[in-house]
Design an enzyme around this catalytic site. Structure first.
Site, PDB file in Angstrom:
ATOM      1  N   SER A   1       0.782  -1.294  -0.163  1.00 60.58           N
ATOM      2  CA  SER A   1      -0.135   0.208  -0.067  1.00 60.58           C
ATOM      3  C   SER A   1       0.923   1.272   0.027  1.00 60.58           C
ATOM      4  CB  SER A   1      -1.022   0.061   1.065  1.00 60.58           C
ATOM      5  OG  SER A   1      -1.592   1.458   1.535  1.00 60.58           O
TER       6      SER A   1
ATOM      7  N   TYR B   1      -1.491  -0.656  10.827  1.00 61.45           N
ATOM      8  CA  TYR B   1      -1.663  -1.236   9.732  1.00 61.45           C
ATOM      9  C   TYR B   1      -0.517  -1.121   8.589  1.00 61.45           C
ATOM     10  CZ  TYR B   1      -3.480  -1.497   5.004  1.00 61.45           C
ATOM     11  OH  TYR B   1      -3.739  -1.727   3.801  1.00 61.45           O
TER      12      TYR B   1
ATOM     13  N   LYS C   1       2.370  -3.565   6.708  1.00 64.31           N
ATOM     14  CA  LYS C   1       2.558  -4.002   5.352  1.00 64.31           C
ATOM     15  C   LYS C   1       4.250  -3.686   5.174  1.00 64.31           C
ATOM     16  CE  LYS C   1      -1.356  -4.335   3.345  1.00 64.31           C
ATOM     17  NZ  LYS C   1      -1.900  -5.454   2.992  1.00 64.31           N
TER      18      LYS C   1
ATOM     19  N   TYR D   1      -0.471  -0.162  -3.669  1.00 66.79           N
ATOM     20  CA  TYR D   1      -1.796   0.569  -4.321  1.00 66.79           C
ATOM     21  C   TYR D   1      -1.758   1.920  -3.673  1.00 66.79           C
ATOM     22  CZ  TYR D   1      -3.022  -4.601  -4.413  1.00 66.79           C
ATOM     23  OH  TYR D   1      -3.110  -5.767  -4.460  1.00 66.79           O
TER      24      TYR D   1
HETATM   25  P1  NAD Z   1     -11.136  -6.505   1.707  1.00 63.86           P
HETATM   26  O1  NAD Z   1     -11.246  -6.396   3.118  1.00 63.86           O
HETATM   27  O2  NAD Z   1     -12.345  -6.334   0.765  1.00 63.86           O
HETATM   28  O3  NAD Z   1     -10.434  -7.963   1.046  1.00 63.86           O
HETATM   29  C1  NAD Z   1      -9.446  -8.531   2.093  1.00 63.86           C
HETATM   30  C2  NAD Z   1     -10.004 -10.087   2.289  1.00 63.86           C
HETATM   31  O4  NAD Z   1      -9.182 -10.640   3.078  1.00 63.86           O
HETATM   32  C3  NAD Z   1     -11.322 -10.109   2.798  1.00 63.86           C
HETATM   33  O5  NAD Z   1     -12.313 -11.018   1.853  1.00 63.86           O
HETATM   34  C4  NAD Z   1     -11.187 -10.812   4.123  1.00 63.86           C
HETATM   35  O6  NAD Z   1     -12.279 -11.873   4.753  1.00 63.86           O
HETATM   36  C5  NAD Z   1      -9.889 -11.697   3.832  1.00 63.86           C
HETATM   37  N1  NAD Z   1      -9.060 -12.096   5.106  1.00 63.86           N
HETATM   38  C6  NAD Z   1      -8.763 -11.216   5.975  1.00 63.86           C
HETATM   39  N2  NAD Z   1      -7.952 -11.691   6.913  1.00 63.86           N
HETATM   40  C7  NAD Z   1      -7.959 -13.035   6.498  1.00 63.86           C
HETATM   41  C8  NAD Z   1      -7.482 -14.354   7.029  1.00 63.86           C
HETATM   42  N3  NAD Z   1      -6.555 -14.188   8.274  1.00 63.86           N
HETATM   43  N4  NAD Z   1      -7.524 -15.467   6.402  1.00 63.86           N
HETATM   44  C9  NAD Z   1      -8.417 -15.496   5.211  1.00 63.86           C
HETATM   45  N5  NAD Z   1      -8.818 -14.278   4.693  1.00 63.86           N
HETATM   46  C10 NAD Z   1      -8.688 -13.367   5.284  1.00 63.86           C
HETATM   47  O7  NAD Z   1      -9.755  -5.500   1.358  1.00 63.86           O
HETATM   48  P2  NAD Z   1      -9.595  -4.915  -0.047  1.00 63.86           P
HETATM   49  O8  NAD Z   1      -9.978  -3.471  -0.119  1.00 63.86           O
HETATM   50  O9  NAD Z   1     -10.042  -5.883  -1.213  1.00 63.86           O
HETATM   51  O10 NAD Z   1      -7.928  -5.160   0.237  1.00 63.86           O
HETATM   52  C11 NAD Z   1      -7.200  -6.135  -0.400  1.00 63.86           C
HETATM   53  C12 NAD Z   1      -5.586  -5.924   0.252  1.00 63.86           C
HETATM   54  O11 NAD Z   1      -5.379  -4.891  -0.556  1.00 63.86           O
HETATM   55  C13 NAD Z   1      -5.549  -5.899   1.762  1.00 63.86           C
HETATM   56  O12 NAD Z   1      -4.234  -6.716   1.806  1.00 63.86           O
HETATM   57  C14 NAD Z   1      -5.207  -4.472   1.707  1.00 63.86           C
HETATM   58  O13 NAD Z   1      -4.534  -4.143   2.748  1.00 63.86           O
HETATM   59  C15 NAD Z   1      -4.479  -4.109   0.522  1.00 63.86           C
HETATM   60  N6  NAD Z   1      -4.887  -2.602   0.203  1.00 63.86           N
HETATM   61  C16 NAD Z   1      -6.078  -2.326   0.092  1.00 63.86           C
HETATM   62  C17 NAD Z   1      -6.305  -0.589  -0.160  1.00 63.86           C
HETATM   63  C18 NAD Z   1      -7.778  -0.118  -0.083  1.00 63.86           C
HETATM   64  O14 NAD Z   1      -7.832   0.957  -0.239  1.00 63.86           O
HETATM   65  N7  NAD Z   1      -8.663  -0.858  -0.688  1.00 63.86           N
HETATM   66  C19 NAD Z   1      -5.131  -0.085  -0.252  1.00 63.86           C
HETATM   67  C20 NAD Z   1      -4.118  -0.462  -0.518  1.00 63.86           C
HETATM   68  C21 NAD Z   1      -3.641  -1.834  -0.157  1.00 63.86           C
HETATM   69  N1  UFG Z   2     -11.758  12.171   3.452  1.00 65.92           N
HETATM   70  C1  UFG Z   2     -12.639  13.248   3.739  1.00 65.92           C
HETATM   71  N2  UFG Z   2     -13.915  12.715   4.562  1.00 65.92           N
HETATM   72  C2  UFG Z   2     -14.183  11.403   4.583  1.00 65.92           C
HETATM   73  C3  UFG Z   2     -13.113  10.417   4.436  1.00 65.92           C
HETATM   74  C4  UFG Z   2     -12.000  10.900   3.649  1.00 65.92           C
HETATM   75  O1  UFG Z   2     -12.726  14.227   3.503  1.00 65.92           O
HETATM   76  O2  UFG Z   2     -15.391  10.904   5.029  1.00 65.92           O
HETATM   77  C5  UFG Z   2     -10.681  12.613   2.839  1.00 65.92           C
HETATM   78  C6  UFG Z   2      -9.350  12.318   3.548  1.00 65.92           C
HETATM   79  O3  UFG Z   2      -9.049  13.412   4.418  1.00 65.92           O
HETATM   80  C7  UFG Z   2      -8.320  12.321   2.279  1.00 65.92           C
HETATM   81  C8  UFG Z   2      -9.074  11.747   1.241  1.00 65.92           C
HETATM   82  O4  UFG Z   2     -10.414  12.184   1.309  1.00 65.92           O
HETATM   83  O5  UFG Z   2      -7.967  13.517   2.140  1.00 65.92           O
HETATM   84  C9  UFG Z   2      -8.947  10.329   0.789  1.00 65.92           C
HETATM   85  O6  UFG Z   2      -9.236   9.725   2.144  1.00 65.92           O
HETATM   86  P1  UFG Z   2      -9.307   8.044   2.423  1.00 65.92           P
HETATM   87  O7  UFG Z   2      -9.482   7.661   3.794  1.00 65.92           O
HETATM   88  O8  UFG Z   2     -10.275   7.580   1.239  1.00 65.92           O
HETATM   89  O9  UFG Z   2      -7.875   7.608   1.846  1.00 65.92           O
HETATM   90  P2  UFG Z   2      -6.484   7.674   2.500  1.00 65.92           P
HETATM   91  O10 UFG Z   2      -5.410   8.202   1.354  1.00 65.92           O
HETATM   92  O11 UFG Z   2      -6.552   8.762   3.763  1.00 65.92           O
HETATM   93  O12 UFG Z   2      -6.007   6.137   2.697  1.00 65.92           O
HETATM   94  C10 UFG Z   2      -6.369   5.071   2.080  1.00 65.92           C
HETATM   95  C11 UFG Z   2      -6.161   3.993   3.032  1.00 65.92           C
HETATM   96  C12 UFG Z   2      -4.865   3.647   3.608  1.00 65.92           C
HETATM   97  C13 UFG Z   2      -4.125   3.596   2.296  1.00 65.92           C
HETATM   98  C14 UFG Z   2      -4.045   4.484   1.398  1.00 65.92           C
HETATM   99  C15 UFG Z   2      -3.434   4.606   0.080  1.00 65.92           C
HETATM  100  O13 UFG Z   2      -7.280   4.125   3.990  1.00 65.92           O
HETATM  101  O14 UFG Z   2      -4.704   2.436   4.075  1.00 65.92           O
HETATM  102  O15 UFG Z   2      -5.534   4.955   0.921  1.00 65.92           O
HETATM  103  O16 UFG Z   2      -3.558   3.235  -0.476  1.00 65.92           O
HETATM  104  F1  UFG Z   2      -2.714   3.405   2.604  1.00 65.92           F
END
Ligand code: NAD
Ligand code: UFG
Length: 343
Positions: A124, A148, A152, A176
């Site tokens: 991330s 968190y 990572k 990502y």
């Molecule tokens: P998500 O929660 O929708 O998907 C994660 C999945 O992992 C879920 O289906 C959950 O049930 C499963 N899971 C969690 N712990 C587990 C375990 N111990 N055993 C088996 N399954 C388990 O999240 P997502 O948004 O699809 O994210 C996928 C990955 O990408 C995550 O590792 C997350 O940290 C990473 N990521 C997400 C974002 C974001 O903003 N969505 C940004 C950067 C990185």
């Molecule tokens: N924001 C608002 N109001 C809300 C939610 C968010 O103004 O209700 C603003 C935040 O302050 C930020 C922007 O919208 O400026 C995006 O916020 P997000 O929470 O959607 O995303 P972040 O970039 O803060 O963080 C997310 C995940 C992190 C991840 C990161 C990059 O929560 O775990 O994206 O992938 F690392």
């Protein structure tokens, strides 16, 4: 390839499973459904006309994981499974370290035993912490600011060490930026439990009438309109990045890191306006205080992924909002409400 996808029932996982199936790969999903609904995979099957082998397994159950690999014949693993809520990780650090770090250790140990040494990992942009030295490159120093993010960073270190110790491993660490949007069918999408932490799902729930208004976390940042700037990336573009990484790893060993973002930043106000346009209705908002820990600006330099993988994001903010709205408006209560309605 035959690909094991951990966390494949989740938001990014389900979209990637769909793209893998469409590209002709064979897919097995393991997920404990801690933050997802198997309905997502049923819909992926419906959209692709292909079947997904789903095993409800927790990565913390090392023996069950070994059983998954026994006779699995996997060519590669894409590892999405993990907990991802920043705020919750601050109040429950042990459960985040155990689930994310120990879960990954179990996975890599099972892979080692089964001699499967090709892995794509969901990292991330959070590993860059509050760095505002934009655009962020893969060389930007890592400085995660919450548990968190530190899981990572630690997993990246562990996997790099594994790759360093045994030259047979092929490992992609994908950082990502901000994944949003949904499949264009509106059948699969992000289904957050409780109050969404992230901007797009919150805006979408306001647009659909589930919540009253968006609170903008600060309008006094040093950005063009004073609101925070992020690099939003369409989840289908992101899924495509995994297929490109798999292709790359097919004939290379080593550990590689790539930013997956668009390279373009959008402000909170721009997102709200784009979403209002996509949904054809005004999304009410108010200005609130800054959210602790937020940076003003974060966006990627995605040029390494283009150079190495031939991958770049194609979809713009309007398309991200249109597809996110397509999913939200067709499934206002997410998967489980829809599943209940069918009972
Ligand atoms: P998500 O929660 O929708 O998907 C994660 C999945 O992992 C879920 O289906 C959950 O049930 C499963 N899971 C969690 N712990 C587990 C375990 N111990 N055993 C088996 N399954 C388990 O999240 P997502 O948004 O699809 O994210 C996928 C990955 O990408 C995550 O590792 C997350 O940290 C990473 N990521 C997400 C974002 C974001 O903003 N969505 C940004 C950067 C990185
Ligand atoms: N924001 C608002 N109001 C809300 C939610 C968010 O103004 O209700 C603003 C935040 O302050 C930020 C922007 O919208 O400026 C995006 O916020 P997000 O929470 O959607 O995303 P972040 O970039 O803060 O963080 C997310 C995940 C992190 C991840 C990161 C990059 O929560 O775990 O994206 O992938 F690392």
């Amino acid at each position: 390839m035959k690909v094991l996808v951990t966390g494949g029932a989740g938001y990014i996982g389900s979209h990637t499973v769909l793209c893998l199936l469409e590209a002709g790969h064979e897919v097995v999903v393991v997920d404990n459904l801690a933050n997802s609904d198997a309905e997502s995979l049923r819909r992926v099957e419906e959209l692709t006309g292909r079947s997904v082998d789903f095993l409800q397994v927790d990565l913390l159950d090392a023996r069950a994981l070994d059983d998954v690999f026994a006779g699995g014949g996997f060519d590669a693993v894409i590892h999405f499974a993990g907990l991802k809520a920043v705020g919750e990780s601050v109040t429950k650090p042990l459960s985040y370290y155990r689930n994310n770090v120990v879960g990954t250790l179990n996975l890599v140990e099972s892979m080692e035993k089964a001699e499967v040494r090709r892995l794509v990992f969901s990292s991330s942009a959070t590993v860059y912490g509050a760095s505002e030295n934009v655009p962020l490159t893969e060389e930007t120093p890592l400085d995660a600011t919450n548990p968190y993010g530190r899981t990572k960073e630690q997993i990246e270190d562990i996997l790099s060490d594994v790759g360093h110790a045994d030259a047979r491993w092929s490992i992609a660490l994908l950082r990502y930026f901000n994944p949003v949007g949904a499949h264009e069918s509106g059948r699969i999408g992000e289904d957050p439990q409780g109050v969404p932490n992230n901007l797009l799902p919150f805006v979408a729930q306001v647009a659909v009438g589930r919540r009253e208004k968006v609170t903008i976390f600060g309008s006094d940042y040093p950005t063009a309109d004073g609101t925070g700037v992020r690099d939003y990336i369409h989840v289908i573009d992101l899924a495509g990045g995994h297929l490109s990484a798999l292709r790359f790893l097919a004939n290379k060993t080593g550990t590689f890191r790539w930013n997956l973002g668009t390279g373009r930043g959008s402000s909170v106000l721009e997102v709200i306006h784009a979403f209002s346009a996509a949904a054809g209705r005004l999304v009410p908002f108010e200005i609130g205080p800054r959210r602790p820990g937020d940076s003003a600006v974060s966006y990627a330099d995605p040029s390494a992924a283009l150079a190495d993988l031939g991958w770049s994001a194609q979809r713009d903010l309007a398309s991200m909002c249109a597809d996110h709205w397509g999913w939200q408006s067709a499934n206002p209560g997410g998967y489980s409400a829809d599943a209940r309605a069918k009972d």
